[in-house]
Scaffold this active site. Structure first.
Site, PDB file in Angstrom:
ATOM      1  N   CYS A  82       0.837  -1.207   0.000  1.00 13.97           N
ATOM      2  CA  CYS A  82       0.000   0.000   0.000  1.00 13.97           C
ATOM      3  C   CYS A  82       0.870   1.254   0.000  1.00 13.97           C
ATOM      4  O   CYS A  82       0.484   2.285  -0.568  1.00 13.97           O
ATOM      5  CB  CYS A  82      -0.952   0.003   1.184  1.00 13.97           C
ATOM      6  SG  CYS A  82      -0.162  -0.150   2.799  1.00 13.97           S
ATOM      7  N   CYS A 230      28.081  32.676  14.329  1.00 14.67           N
ATOM      8  CA  CYS A 230      28.843  32.499  15.568  1.00 14.67           C
ATOM      9  C   CYS A 230      28.340  33.492  16.617  1.00 14.67           C
ATOM     10  O   CYS A 230      28.226  34.690  16.346  1.00 14.67           O
ATOM     11  CB  CYS A 230      30.328  32.719  15.296  1.00 14.67           C
ATOM     12  SG  CYS A 230      31.381  32.628  16.781  1.00 14.67           S
ATOM     13  N   CYS A 233      31.807  35.969  17.743  1.00 16.00           N
ATOM     14  CA  CYS A 233      32.318  37.031  16.870  1.00 16.00           C
ATOM     15  C   CYS A 233      31.279  37.561  15.883  1.00 16.00           C
ATOM     16  O   CYS A 233      31.507  38.593  15.242  1.00 16.00           O
ATOM     17  CB  CYS A 233      33.545  36.550  16.109  1.00 16.00           C
ATOM     18  SG  CYS A 233      33.174  35.317  14.829  1.00 16.00           S
ATOM     19  N   CYS A 281      34.044  27.795  14.168  1.00 19.55           N
ATOM     20  CA  CYS A 281      33.851  29.089  13.515  1.00 19.55           C
ATOM     21  C   CYS A 281      35.036  29.359  12.581  1.00 19.55           C
ATOM     22  O   CYS A 281      36.201  29.238  12.973  1.00 19.55           O
ATOM     23  CB  CYS A 281      33.739  30.205  14.551  1.00 19.55           C
ATOM     24  SG  CYS A 281      33.701  31.880  13.841  1.00 19.55           S
ATOM     25  N   CYS A 284      36.913  32.519  14.086  1.00 12.88           N
ATOM     26  CA  CYS A 284      37.548  32.305  15.394  1.00 12.88           C
ATOM     27  C   CYS A 284      38.557  31.157  15.363  1.00 12.88           C
ATOM     28  O   CYS A 284      39.428  31.067  16.244  1.00 12.88           O
ATOM     29  CB  CYS A 284      36.491  32.004  16.461  1.00 12.88           C
ATOM     30  SG  CYS A 284      35.339  33.356  16.798  1.00 12.88           S
ATOM     31  N   HIS A 362      -1.778   1.450   7.331  1.00 14.47           N
ATOM     32  CA  HIS A 362      -2.194   1.339   5.935  1.00 14.47           C
ATOM     33  C   HIS A 362      -2.048   2.702   5.260  1.00 14.47           C
ATOM     34  O   HIS A 362      -2.332   3.744   5.865  1.00 14.47           O
ATOM     35  CB  HIS A 362      -3.645   0.866   5.862  1.00 14.47           C
ATOM     36  CG  HIS A 362      -4.157   0.690   4.464  1.00 14.47           C
ATOM     37  ND1 HIS A 362      -3.612  -0.214   3.576  1.00 14.47           N
ATOM     38  CD2 HIS A 362      -5.160   1.331   3.786  1.00 14.47           C
ATOM     39  CE1 HIS A 362      -4.268  -0.144   2.427  1.00 14.47           C
ATOM     40  NE2 HIS A 362      -5.207   0.791   2.524  1.00 14.47           N
TER      41      HIS A 362
END
Length: 416
Positions: A82, A230, A233, A281, A284, A362
């Site tokens: 089905c 981030c 920063c 990051c 960073c 079903h």
């Protein structure tokens, strides 16, 4: 938040494991070779374009005169199939995909350098049978199922399966066989990091099309934008990925109804990545707490929305039976677009439903017949008319939306 819609289950052939009451046909040049008429040795000139259209239209009109209406034929259940029948009926009522099969255009796209292209052929034959059958007898999809089992043994046997997983596998398998690309170029996404977001999105979309380009992609694939910011920063990076459907969580409310847009807002809201989920990051050069947000960069012609009713918990599987109110017409998704000036509007044409629980259930389908404009219920072999007011239910599992004609010309650009 994880993006389940980006994970595609691939077929591996090597491992082996709306015009009402009318039908408008526009025959492209490639289809002129399709033998709609038997060859007459006395004919000195090839079949003209106008004669080709007339012949095909005659077939459609003659079929319409029969008591059996086109596309209203059921599919036999071959033993817990089905899930397959539900998806096949939804795809059969996808107008452009249906026409692609009815007019045998898929044969011009079959990848000749691959030996196994039987999945697309059997899918096309089944679609043609559903739309040209001269009686109400349900059709057996056994030949099609055999090809599915060859390509994806997971869906063999009589085990219950998930309709959304089957849909992804099927579309991926069909795409692989009609992919227009034979040589895949190697391009790195890092080459686009210096670009502004919109240009980066365009370049990454074109890079995707350079490898994956088919009628299936033309219809079902869109582009999702992922923004990572981030919290230390403030640096924001973006990534653009193709999607074949969107798996959206079901919003929960203590009071009031849950709408489809509530679920979309939950899918696109800021998601905090912290602890073990902290990404690195770029600025960073260290793992930082970040926020992640999704938006839609390119809207597909056919938008498939999967309501995540089944839990991902390994401890106890459960199903959400929350009633989600979704519009049948004019679903405006502008608030989820990367560019807020966009206004993509969609109309519903099919729903795959699941009744039952995680232990058993079903599948059925509700589809809007593209030739008649009326809604019908497809329950394996049984097909019956239904009211549009009955389409919404707590059993709705997969929603099929088509971009409205007013939005179509703006958004259907295969190469941005």
């Amino acid at each position: 938040m994880t993006l389940h819609s980006l994970y595609r289950i691939r077929f591996n052939s090597e491992n082996m494991p709306t015009l009402r009451h009318s039908y408008t046909v526009t025959v492209p040049e490639e289809a002129a070779a399709v033998p709609f008429d038997k060859h007459d040795p006395r004919r000195k000139s090839p079949l003209s374009r106008s004669a080709l259209v007339s012949t095909f239209m005659g077939l459609i009109i003659n079929q319409a005169k029969n008591k059996t209406l086109q596309g209203l034929v059921g599919l036999r259940n071959l033993g817990n199939t089905c899930f397959m029948n539900s998806i096949l009926q939804c795809l059969s009522n996808t107008s452009e995909l249906r026409d692609y099969c009815l007019r045998n255009i898929h044969r011009t796209d079959l990848n000749n350098c691959r030996t196994n292209v039987a999945l697309m052929e059997e899918f096309a034959k089944l679609t043609q049978s559903l739309w040209t059958s001269v009686n109400n007898d349900a059709i057996s999809p056994s030949d099609f199922r055999s090809q599915v089992q060859r390509c994806a043994p997971k869906f063999g046997g009589c085990n219950q399966q998930d309709a959304q997983e089957f849909l992804r596998c099927l579309l991926d398998g069909l795409h692989n066989e009609v992919n227009r690309v034979t040589i895949h170029p190697k391009v790195s996404a890092e080459d686009f990091d210096h670009l502004l977001d919109d240009e980066k999105g365009r370049q990454m979309w074109n890079m995707y099309l350079a490898r994956e380009d088919s009628k299936i992609v033309d219809l079902f694939v869109g582009q999702l934008k992922s923004s990572l910011t981030c919290t230390v920063c403030g640096f924001r990076s973006t990534m653009f990925d193709p999607f074949w459907d969107l798996s959206i969580p079901i919003a929960q409310k203590n009071s009031g109804e849950v709408t489809l847009k509530d679920c979309m807002r939950l899918f696109t809201k800021d998601d905090v990545l912290d602890g073990e989920e902290r990404p690195t990051c770029t600025k960073c050069k260290a793992r930082r707490k970040c926020t992640k947000r999704f938006s839609i960069q390119k809207f597909p012609q056919i938008l498939v929305l999967h309501l995540k009713r089944f839990s991902d918990s390994n401890i106890r599987a459960s199903k959400l039976s929350t009633y989600v109110n979704f519009p049948l017409k004019e679903l405006d998704l502008r608030e989820f677009a990367s560019d807020i000036s966009e206004r993509p509007v969609y109309n519903l044409y099919a729903v795959s439903n699941h009744t039952g629980n995680t232990l058993g259930g079903h599948y059925t389908a509700y589809c809007k017949n593209p030739a008649l404009g009326d809604w019908y219920s497809y329950n394996d072999s049984r097909v019956s008319p239904m009211s549009s007011s009955q389409v919404r239910s707590s059993n709705a599992y997969i929603l099929f939306y088509e971009l409205s004609p007013s939005s179509h010309s703006k958004y259907q650009m295969c190469r941005l």
